[in-house]
Write an enzyme that holds these catalytic residues in place. Structure first.
Site, short mmCIF file in Angstrom:
data_model
loop_
_atom_site.label_atom_id
_atom_site.label_comp_id
_atom_site.label_asym_id
_atom_site.label_seq_id
_atom_site.Cartn_x
_atom_site.Cartn_y
_atom_site.Cartn_z
N TYR A 139 -32.38 -63.52 -27.02
CA TYR A 139 -33.29 -63.05 -25.99
C TYR A 139 -33.35 -61.53 -25.91
CZ TYR A 139 -33.84 -67.69 -23.90
OH TYR A 139 -34.15 -69.00 -23.67
N LYS A 185 -23.34 -72.77 -34.09
CA LYS A 185 -23.90 -73.13 -35.40
C LYS A 185 -23.12 -72.34 -36.44
CE LYS A 185 -27.08 -75.18 -37.99
NZ LYS A 185 -27.31 -76.63 -38.11
N ASP A 217 -26.77 -78.92 -33.45
CA ASP A 217 -27.62 -80.07 -33.79
C ASP A 217 -26.92 -81.38 -33.43
OD1 ASP A 217 -25.81 -79.44 -35.81
OD2 ASP A 217 -27.23 -79.68 -37.48
N ASP A 241 -30.10 -72.88 -23.14
CA ASP A 241 -31.43 -73.12 -22.58
C ASP A 241 -31.93 -74.49 -23.02
OD1 ASP A 241 -33.96 -72.50 -21.39
OD2 ASP A 241 -34.74 -72.04 -23.39
N ASP A 245 -32.15 -78.36 -20.73
CA ASP A 245 -33.39 -79.13 -20.49
C ASP A 245 -33.24 -80.54 -21.06
OD1 ASP A 245 -34.70 -76.84 -19.40
OD2 ASP A 245 -36.60 -77.42 -20.35
#
Ligand code: NAD
Ligand code: IPM
Ligand code: MN
Length: 348
Positions: A139, A185, A217, A241, A245
């Site tokens: 970000y 990751k 993943d 983030d 969700d």
């Protein structure tokens, strides 16, 4: 006691759910004799419309000087091509206030487990927290630019930024079932290799905490497959983030999840994890639970008003258990009707 709160209703369903949150805050204030001094500031698209800036100076000042900040939601198609978008304003607010630690609890009580699209027996007992790093990573990393031919984002983390969020997650794990899952990751990303090394170093200082690492993943699959296996999840900004969700599906709706963002010092900010939901804005059908639970988080975490927070959460749960559900959960209860039901229970 007296508490100063900066309220940022923002855009889309933001003002509708903020109204719900502030109504119930006032009810709590009357019931428990506290004075909540709420000032509303322009922010997001509403800030652009009012002042030309998604985060005007008076909003930054009001937020910095408040005891806590309540934000509903920002953004929408109207402002997506603005020079400075509502989302830019939100990132600037988080960065300016140093809100590096975003706590996103995901809990499913037995009585609402059937509302999840996942199998009831699978989601029953879900109770975990996503600790999302909020002021670093993709970000904010530089360089960041795009043109019609090419685009760049930069996933940059300083060790000190990883260190402080990971320590926060360990501290939270110590107050719960002492189980921490770090999501990265590290099989591909350099930033994740430093992340994992840092987690393992800090783990030696918390011998009671069981630590495991998952690639993002696989984590996205396991969260849905076996949500009760998780307790505290710590991860970088963008993974947090997306995973939060996704995790909202376990509860039945994105409209159920609150969050709290904390700095090293200064006011904390409480907000639903979802956005301005332009598709349902202005219809009085938004689920206000995310905002109500954000208010409860504020009462508990910023003001240590535990009894008050419990009362609010309990009243809201009671309304849901009685079958008053908004459209996202398959019901027909409006935002205002839901709020009135909660208010009536608190006033009893
Ligand atoms: P969104 O979270 O606004 O909506 C996703 C879906 O969830 C929509 O179908 C929406 O109707 C539903 N939903 C969300 N909250 C709900 C609620 N309380 N009750 C019932 N249904 C609810 O995500 P989006 O549509 O991808 O983004 C819309 C705008 O919001 C964009 O401008 C985005 O940048 C912004 N956004 C802001 C925040 C924030 O303010 N913190 C967070 C996420 C997205
Ligand atoms: C959230 C939102 C924001 C984010 C956007 C609107 C900048 O999705 O609060 O989760 O990505 O952090
Ligand atoms: Mn998000």
């Amino acid at each position: 006691m007296n508490y100063t709160i900066a309220a940022l209703p923002g855009d889309g369903i933001g003002p509708e759910i903020m109204e719900s949150g502030l109504t119930l805050l006032e009810t709590i204030g009357k019931k428990f004799q506290h004075e909540f001094n709420v000032t509303v500031y322009p922010f997001g698209g509403a800030g652009i419309d009012e002042t030309g800036d998604p985060i005007p100076p008076q909003t930054i000042k009001g937020c910095s000087e408040a005891d806590a900040i309540l934000l509903a939601a920002i953004g929408g198609p109207k402002w997506e091509n603005a020079e400075k978008t509502p989302e830019d304003g939100l990132l600037q607010l988080r960065k300016t206030l140093g809100l590096f630690s975003n706590i996103r609890p995901i809990a499913v009580s037995d009585s609402i487990a059937h509302l999840s699209p996942l199998k009831t027996e699978r989601v029953k007992g879900t109770d975990f927290i996503v600790v999302r790093e909020l002021t670093g990573g993709l970000y904010f990393g530089q360089p960041k630019h795009w043109n019609d031919e090419e685009a760049t984002d930069t996933l940059f983390y300083k060790k000190s930024e990883i260190d402080r969020i990971v320590r926060q997650a360990f501290d939270i794990a110590m107050t719960r079932s002492k189980k921490l899952t770090s999501v990265d990751k590290a099989n591909v990303l350099a930033s994740s290799k430093l992340w994992r090394k840092t987690v393992n170093e800090i783990a030696t200082e918390y011998p009671e905490v069981t630590v495991d690492h998952l690639y993002v993943d696989a984590a996205s699959m396991k969260i849905i497959q076996n949500p009760t296996a998780f307790d505290v999840i710590v991860t970088e900004n963008m993974f947090g983030d997306i995973l939060s969700d996704e995790a909202s599906v376990i509860t039945g709706s994105l409209g159920m999840l609150p969050s709290g963002s904390h700095a090293v010092s200064g006011p904390s900010l409480y907000e639903p994890i979802h956005g301005s939901a332009p598709d349902i804005a202005g219809k009085n059908i938004a689920n206000p639970m995310s905002m109500i639970l954000s208010v409860a988080m504020m009462l508990r975490q910023s003001f240590q008003l535990h009894e008050e927070a419990d009362a609010l959460e309990k009243a809201a749960a009671e309304v849901m258990d009685a079958g008053f559900l908004t459209a996202d959960l398959g019901g027909t209860t409006t935002t205002t009707a839901f709020t009135e039901q909660v208010k009536a229970i608190l006033e009893k």
